[in-house]
Design a protein around this motif. Structure first.
Motif, PDB file in Angstrom:
ATOM      1  N   ARG A   1       5.758   2.512   3.296  1.00 31.64           N
ATOM      2  CA  ARG A   1       4.900   1.228   3.597  1.00 31.64           C
ATOM      3  C   ARG A   1       5.979   0.209   4.166  1.00 31.64           C
ATOM      4  O   ARG A   1       6.929   0.253   3.364  1.00 31.64           O
ATOM      5  CB  ARG A   1       4.042   0.616   2.536  1.00 31.64           C
ATOM      6  CG  ARG A   1       3.099   1.342   2.101  1.00 31.64           C
ATOM      7  CD  ARG A   1       2.362   0.672   0.921  1.00 31.64           C
ATOM      8  NE  ARG A   1       0.926   1.316   0.626  1.00 31.64           N
ATOM      9  CZ  ARG A   1       0.430   0.940  -0.690  1.00 31.64           C
ATOM     10  NH1 ARG A   1       0.658  -0.121  -1.240  1.00 31.64           N
ATOM     11  NH2 ARG A   1      -0.873   1.283  -0.707  1.00 31.64           N
TER      12      ARG A   1
ATOM     13  N   GLU B   1       5.079  -2.618   3.961  1.00 29.85           N
ATOM     14  CA  GLU B   1       4.806  -3.694   2.835  1.00 29.85           C
ATOM     15  C   GLU B   1       4.325  -5.177   3.655  1.00 29.85           C
ATOM     16  O   GLU B   1       3.177  -5.543   3.220  1.00 29.85           O
ATOM     17  CB  GLU B   1       5.891  -4.021   1.656  1.00 29.85           C
ATOM     18  CG  GLU B   1       6.483  -2.834   1.181  1.00 29.85           C
ATOM     19  CD  GLU B   1       5.558  -1.791   0.358  1.00 29.85           C
ATOM     20  OE1 GLU B   1       4.292  -2.231   0.134  1.00 29.85           O
ATOM     21  OE2 GLU B   1       6.319  -0.789  -0.167  1.00 29.85           O
TER      22      GLU B   1
ATOM     23  N   ILE C   1      -1.425  -5.939  -7.105  1.00 29.41           N
ATOM     24  CA  ILE C   1      -1.883  -6.404  -8.369  1.00 29.41           C
ATOM     25  C   ILE C   1      -0.650  -6.902  -9.479  1.00 29.41           C
ATOM     26  O   ILE C   1       0.402  -6.005  -9.419  1.00 29.41           O
ATOM     27  CB  ILE C   1      -2.383  -4.949  -8.947  1.00 29.41           C
ATOM     28  CG1 ILE C   1      -3.587  -4.518  -8.229  1.00 29.41           C
ATOM     29  CG2 ILE C   1      -2.896  -5.440 -10.629  1.00 29.41           C
ATOM     30  CD1 ILE C   1      -4.214  -3.214  -8.629  1.00 29.41           C
TER      31      ILE C   1
HETATM   32  N1  SAM Z   1       9.840   4.074  -3.556  1.00 25.47           N
HETATM   33  C1  SAM Z   1       9.015   4.489  -2.419  1.00 25.47           C
HETATM   34  C2  SAM Z   1       8.649   3.529  -1.669  1.00 25.47           C
HETATM   35  O1  SAM Z   1       9.252   2.391  -1.635  1.00 25.47           O
HETATM   36  O2  SAM Z   1       7.964   3.628  -0.436  1.00 25.47           O
HETATM   37  C3  SAM Z   1       7.552   4.900  -3.125  1.00 25.47           C
HETATM   38  C4  SAM Z   1       7.185   4.442  -4.217  1.00 25.47           C
HETATM   39  S1  SAM Z   1       6.441   2.791  -4.218  1.00 25.47           S
HETATM   40  C5  SAM Z   1       6.364   2.614  -6.053  1.00 25.47           C
HETATM   41  C6  SAM Z   1       4.789   3.142  -3.723  1.00 25.47           C
HETATM   42  C7  SAM Z   1       4.328   1.898  -3.484  1.00 25.47           C
HETATM   43  O3  SAM Z   1       3.389   1.205  -4.650  1.00 25.47           O
HETATM   44  C8  SAM Z   1       4.883   0.736  -2.406  1.00 25.47           C
HETATM   45  O4  SAM Z   1       4.938   1.174  -1.147  1.00 25.47           O
HETATM   46  C9  SAM Z   1       4.003  -0.744  -2.990  1.00 25.47           C
HETATM   47  O5  SAM Z   1       3.243  -1.013  -1.737  1.00 25.47           O
HETATM   48  C10 SAM Z   1       3.332  -0.003  -3.877  1.00 25.47           C
HETATM   49  N2  SAM Z   1       3.220  -1.027  -5.173  1.00 25.47           N
HETATM   50  C11 SAM Z   1       4.346  -1.506  -5.739  1.00 25.47           C
HETATM   51  N3  SAM Z   1       3.947  -2.413  -6.711  1.00 25.47           N
HETATM   52  C12 SAM Z   1       2.580  -2.718  -6.785  1.00 25.47           C
HETATM   53  C13 SAM Z   1       1.926  -3.586  -7.361  1.00 25.47           C
HETATM   54  N4  SAM Z   1       2.101  -4.395  -8.158  1.00 25.47           N
HETATM   55  N5  SAM Z   1       0.677  -3.602  -6.819  1.00 25.47           N
HETATM   56  C14 SAM Z   1       0.131  -2.760  -5.825  1.00 25.47           C
HETATM   57  N6  SAM Z   1       0.905  -1.742  -5.312  1.00 25.47           N
HETATM   58  C15 SAM Z   1       2.107  -1.820  -5.740  1.00 25.47           C
END
Ligand code: SAM
Length: 347
Positions: A161, A163, A233
């Motif tokens: 993403r 983001e 979230i």
């Molecule tokens: N490390 C990889 C990356 O950055 O693409 C994949 C894992 S990352 C944890 C996956 C996704 O979790 C992120 O792209 C983010 O949009 C989503 N994410 C992280 N924290 C979040 C939150 N508090 N609420 C909703 N989605 C979240």
């Protein structure tokens, strides 16, 4: 005040031409009653990608992360969570379970964990490919060479993403990371022949409807094959723990607009949407989604992959993205479960 007639005309243009300008997108994102927008997205979804919902079996194989994203519970500086890494054999066992349950895609996701060597990841990909499944990776920002090695090993798709496409907001929320590098990764992935998935976090503090409209225009410009968009979230022990978080209607409007702008893409109803709203998956499926990602990992680890609260309730059978729950939900909506690997079929 925009008249209803003008709104109808905007939706019709989108439905027939799959294109409108930024101002049109902002107007539709601000709609108080978006039901006609949702209905148009549902028609376009049915026309271009049909009633099938593709299941992508998710394995969250490591929650170690060296990044510091302000919103994410896995961020490196969060010392309050217990970290885990699955053994390659455990990952392969989960994938085997997915294959035996009829899944056609495995998604391997982790934090930015440099512990796993690319050669190890390549071997895991090769093993899963032997099971006749598509492999999607979601393991963050890597070098061009590493992306190329993983592609050679058989990886089909990659989720990364953006983001937010607002550079200023991106830099504020991702200290030590670079917006340009994120975009570089997406371009590399496309050039290497991956199906490319990206998307936004919706409801980030400081994010405006104009920024969201620009996100959609970016996705169309880079010709994303997959789009994952979910509500932000707030998560305890992160810098954004006291913020408000994203609202479900804005996520649904973004999904509906994405389906109308890019009729043939694959778009999940995201786990975060299902967590934020009990009916989130159903609403997502009605606003353009044609993918869901059931979690087929090991219960003990699922609890520790804590991006945000609510992902895994105390009783694991209530987990919104368990395979059983998702299959039932799809059938209850008179939709069918995808039988093939569910690649994007460009029209
Ligand atoms: N490390 C990889 C990356 O950055 O693409 C994949 C894992 S990352 C944890 C996956 C996704 O979790 C992120 O792209 C983010 O949009 C989503 N994410 C992280 N924290 C979040 C939150 N508090 N609420 C909703 N989605 C979240």
């Amino acid at each position: 005040m925009i008249r209803e007639k003008d709104i109808d005309a905007l939706i019709e243009t989108l439905e027939t031409q799959h294109d409108i300008n930024k101002e049109g997108l902002v107007t539709l994102l601000a709609l108080e009653n978006p039901s006609k927008l949702y209905q148009a997205a549902d028609r376009v979804r049915k026309k271009y990608v049909g009633d099938e919902v593709h299941l992508r079996g998710l394995i969250e194989f490591s929650n170690y992360c060296s990044n510091t994203c302000f919103y994410c519970g896995l961020r490196g500086p969060n010392r309050t969570i217990k970290r885990y890494r699955m053994e390659p054999e455990e990952i392969i066992q989960c994938a085997k379970y997915g294959a035996s349950a009829g899944l056609k895609t495995i998604v391997l996701q982790s934090g930015e964990d440099k512990y796993f060597k690319i050669t190890t990841l390549c071997k895991i990909v090769e093993e899963i490919k032997k099971m006749d499944m598509a492999v999607t990776l979601s393991i963050g920002e890597l070098s061009t060479k590493d992306y190329a090695e993983l592609k050679k090993a058989g990886a089909d798709r990659y989720l990364l993403r953006i983001e937010t496409t607002n550079k200023e907001l991106y830099q504020k929320l991702h200290p030590g990371m670079s917006y340009e590098n994120r975009v570089r990764c997406l371009i590399d992935l496309r050039e290497l022949g991956y199906e490319v998935g990206t998307g936004s976090l919706i409801g980030l503090p400081g994010q405006t409807l104009e920024m969201l409209a620009k996100d959609l225009m970016f996705f169309k410009k880079i010709d994303a094959d997959m789009l994952g968009m979910g509500p932000f979230i707030p998560c305890e022990n992160t810098p954004l723990e006291n913020e408000k978080g994203g609202d479900v209607e804005t996520v649904l409007k973004m999904m509906a607009l994405a389906r109308l702008l890019m009729p043939d893409i694959n778009m999940p109803a995201t786990t975060a949407l299902g967590v934020k709203d009990k009916l989130g998956y159903i609403k997502g499926l009605q606003c353009g989604a044609n993918v869901i990602m059931p979690n087929i990992g090991i219960d003990e680890y699922k609890k520790l992959y804590k991006l945000y609260p609510g992902k895994v309730p105390d009783n694991p059978s209530e987990t919104v993205n368990s395979l059983e729950n998702i299959k039932k939900l799809i059938l209850s909506q008179n939709r069918t479960i995808g039988k093939d690997k569910g690649y994007r079929k460009k029209y």
